[in-house]
Write a protein that holds these residues in place. Structure first.
Motif, short mmCIF file in Angstrom:
data_model
loop_
_atom_site.label_atom_id
_atom_site.label_comp_id
_atom_site.label_asym_id
_atom_site.label_seq_id
_atom_site.Cartn_x
_atom_site.Cartn_y
_atom_site.Cartn_z
N GLY A 177 3.81 7.36 -23.20
CA GLY A 177 3.54 8.75 -22.85
C GLY A 177 2.39 8.91 -21.88
O GLY A 177 2.21 9.97 -21.29
N ALA A 178 1.60 7.85 -21.70
CA ALA A 178 0.43 7.94 -20.83
C ALA A 178 0.72 7.51 -19.41
O ALA A 178 -0.14 7.52 -18.56
CB ALA A 178 -0.70 7.06 -21.39
N ALA A 179 1.95 7.11 -19.14
CA ALA A 179 2.28 6.57 -17.84
C ALA A 179 2.88 7.62 -16.93
O ALA A 179 3.98 8.08 -17.16
CB ALA A 179 3.28 5.41 -18.01
N TYR A 190 0.83 -1.21 0.00
CA TYR A 190 0.00 0.00 0.00
C TYR A 190 0.87 1.25 0.00
O TYR A 190 0.56 2.24 -0.69
CB TYR A 190 -0.93 0.02 1.23
N MET A 191 1.93 1.24 0.78
CA MET A 191 2.85 2.39 0.80
C MET A 191 3.47 2.62 -0.58
O MET A 191 3.57 3.77 -1.04
CB MET A 191 3.94 2.17 1.85
N ARG A 192 3.89 1.55 -1.23
CA ARG A 192 4.53 1.67 -2.54
C ARG A 192 3.53 2.09 -3.62
O ARG A 192 3.93 2.60 -4.66
CB ARG A 192 5.16 0.33 -2.95
N HIS A 193 2.25 1.87 -3.36
CA HIS A 193 1.22 2.21 -4.35
C HIS A 193 0.35 3.40 -3.91
O HIS A 193 -0.74 3.58 -4.43
CB HIS A 193 0.32 0.99 -4.62
N TRP A 194 0.85 4.19 -2.98
CA TRP A 194 0.06 5.31 -2.48
C TRP A 194 -0.34 6.27 -3.60
O TRP A 194 -1.50 6.68 -3.70
CB TRP A 194 0.83 6.04 -1.39
N ALA A 195 0.62 6.62 -4.45
CA ALA A 195 0.32 7.53 -5.57
C ALA A 195 -0.64 6.88 -6.56
O ALA A 195 -1.52 7.55 -7.12
CB ALA A 195 1.61 7.95 -6.27
N ASN A 196 -0.48 5.57 -6.76
CA ASN A 196 -1.38 4.86 -7.66
C ASN A 196 -2.81 4.87 -7.15
O ASN A 196 -3.76 5.05 -7.91
CB ASN A 196 -0.92 3.41 -7.84
N MET A 197 -2.96 4.70 -5.83
CA MET A 197 -4.30 4.70 -5.24
C MET A 197 -4.95 6.08 -5.41
O MET A 197 -6.16 6.17 -5.66
CB MET A 197 -4.22 4.32 -3.76
N SER A 198 -4.16 7.12 -5.31
CA SER A 198 -4.68 8.48 -5.53
C SER A 198 -5.16 8.63 -6.96
O SER A 198 -6.24 9.19 -7.22
CB SER A 198 -3.60 9.51 -5.21
N ARG A 199 -4.37 8.12 -7.93
CA ARG A 199 -4.77 8.22 -9.34
C ARG A 199 -5.97 7.34 -9.65
O ARG A 199 -6.81 7.69 -10.48
CB ARG A 199 -3.59 7.85 -10.25
N LEU A 200 -6.08 6.20 -8.96
CA LEU A 200 -7.25 5.35 -9.16
C LEU A 200 -8.52 6.08 -8.73
O LEU A 200 -9.55 6.01 -9.42
CB LEU A 200 -7.10 4.05 -8.36
N ARG A 201 -8.44 6.79 -7.62
CA ARG A 201 -9.60 7.55 -7.15
C ARG A 201 -9.97 8.68 -8.12
O ARG A 201 -11.14 9.00 -8.31
CB ARG A 201 -9.32 8.13 -5.76
N LYS A 202 -8.95 9.26 -8.76
CA LYS A 202 -9.18 10.37 -9.68
C LYS A 202 -9.52 9.89 -11.10
O LYS A 202 -9.91 10.70 -11.95
CB LYS A 202 -7.95 11.27 -9.74
N GLY A 203 -9.32 8.59 -11.33
CA GLY A 203 -9.57 8.05 -12.67
C GLY A 203 -8.47 8.35 -13.66
O GLY A 203 -8.69 8.29 -14.87
N THR A 204 -7.27 8.64 -13.18
CA THR A 204 -6.15 8.98 -14.07
C THR A 204 -5.08 7.90 -14.11
O THR A 204 -4.04 8.08 -14.74
CB THR A 204 -5.50 10.30 -13.63
N GLU A 205 -5.31 6.78 -13.44
CA GLU A 205 -4.32 5.71 -13.43
C GLU A 205 -4.28 5.02 -14.79
O GLU A 205 -5.32 4.66 -15.35
CB GLU A 205 -4.69 4.68 -12.35
N PRO A 206 -3.07 4.85 -15.39
CA PRO A 206 -2.97 4.18 -16.69
C PRO A 206 -3.27 2.69 -16.58
O PRO A 206 -2.92 2.06 -15.58
CB PRO A 206 -1.52 4.42 -17.10
N LYS A 207 -3.90 2.15 -17.58
CA LYS A 207 -4.22 0.72 -17.58
C LYS A 207 -3.04 -0.07 -18.12
O LYS A 207 -2.10 0.47 -18.71
CB LYS A 207 -5.47 0.47 -18.41
N ILE A 208 -3.09 -1.37 -17.91
CA ILE A 208 -2.05 -2.27 -18.40
C ILE A 208 -1.95 -2.14 -19.91
O ILE A 208 -2.95 -2.19 -20.63
CB ILE A 208 -2.36 -3.73 -18.01
N GLY A 209 -0.73 -1.96 -20.41
CA GLY A 209 -0.52 -1.83 -21.84
C GLY A 209 -0.66 -0.42 -22.37
O GLY A 209 -0.62 -0.21 -23.58
#
Length: 209
Positions: free
Chosen positions: A203-205, A180-199
Motif C-alpha cells: 500500500g506504500a508503493a 533516468y527517463m524511466r525513473h523520472w517520477a522516482n527522482m521527483s519522489r526522492l527529492r520530496k522524500g516520498t519514495e518508498p524504500k526496498i521492502g
C-alpha cells in the motif's frame, strides 16, 4: 563505440531477437506460477523485482531479478557468438527496451534495471561488476532501489571513460539517459522524500516503482 560493419538486416534481426528476449515478463509469470496473484494489482503494478518483493515472497523477487538480468546477458552473449560488436550492442539495447515496453503487456513493462545490469555485465564483465557493486552498495545503505539504479547507470559512462573502454561508452551514455527517463517520477519522489524504500508494504508503493 564499435565499428558499424553489420548490414541493416543483421542489426534489425538481432535487435528483434534481443527485444523478444527482453520482453519476457518474468515477474508476471513467476507471480502467477507461485500463486502470488496478479502482479499488476499488487503494489505499484510494476513487473520488476522491486514490486515482486512487495508480495512478501523474497524467493520470487530474487528469481525475477536474476532472470531479468539473465535475459539481457543472454541477448548479448547469443549475438556475440554470431555477429560483430555493433549488432551485439543492438541486441543488448533492444533487450532493455523489450523489458520496458513488452509487446505481451501492451508495451507497459518495468524500469529495466536488472536487464540493464545483465547487458552491461555481458558486454564487459569488469564494468558490469562495478555497476552491480554500485547498485548493491547504494541499495544497502539507502534502501532505495531507484536511487541505486540512477547512481549505477550514471557512473558506468564515467568508469568506461576512466578505463579507456571506448567500445561501450556510447551505449553506456544511452542507457544512463534511458534509466533516468524511466525513473523520472522516482527522482521527483526522492527529492520530496516520498519514495518508498526496498521492502515497503504494497500500500506504500506509488505507481511506477
Amino acid at each position: 563505440m564499435p565499428e558499424l560493419i553489420s548490414s541493416s538486416t543483421t542489426l534489425i534481426l538481432w535487435a528483434a531477437i534481443g527485444y523478444l528476449l527482453g520482453s519476457i515478463p518474468t515477474g508476471v509469470i513467476l507471480a502467477k506460477l507461485m500463486g502470488l496473484g496478479n502482479l499488476r494489482e499488487i503494489g505499484s503494478g510494476n513487473i520488476g523485482a522491486t514490486n515482486v518483493l512487495r508480495t512478501g515472497n523474497k524467493t520470487a523477487a530474487a528469481l525475477t531479478l536474476l532472470i531479468d538480468a539473465g535475459k539481457g546477458a543472454i541477448a548479448v552473449l547469443l549475438a556475440r557468438a554470431f555477429v560483430p560488436d555493433d549488432a551485439v550492442q543492438a541486441a543488448g539495447l533492444a533487450a532493455f527496451i523489450g523489458h520496458c515496453f513488452p509487446i505481451w503487456l501492451g508495451f507497459r513493462g518495468g524500469k529495466g534495471v536488472a536487464t540493464y545490469l545483465g547487458v552491461i555485465f555481458a558486454l564487459s564483465w569488469p564494468i558490469g561488476l562495478a555497476a552491480c557493486g554500485i547498485w548493491f552498495l547504494v541499495a544497502l545503505v539507502f534502501r532505495y532501489s531507484s536511487l541505486a539504479a540512477i547512481m549505477a547507470a550514471g557512473w558506468v559512462p564515467v568508469i568506461t571513460a576512466m578505463t579507456n573502454n571506448g567500445t561501450i561508452i556510447i551505449i553506456g551514455v544511452v542507457f544512463a539517459l534511458l534509466i533516468y527517463m524511466r525513473h523520472w517520477a522516482n527522482m521527483s519522489r526522492l527529492r520530496k522524500g516520498t519514495e518508498p524504500k526496498i521492502g515497503a508494504k504494497p500500500g506504500a508503493a506509488p505507481v511506477g516503482q
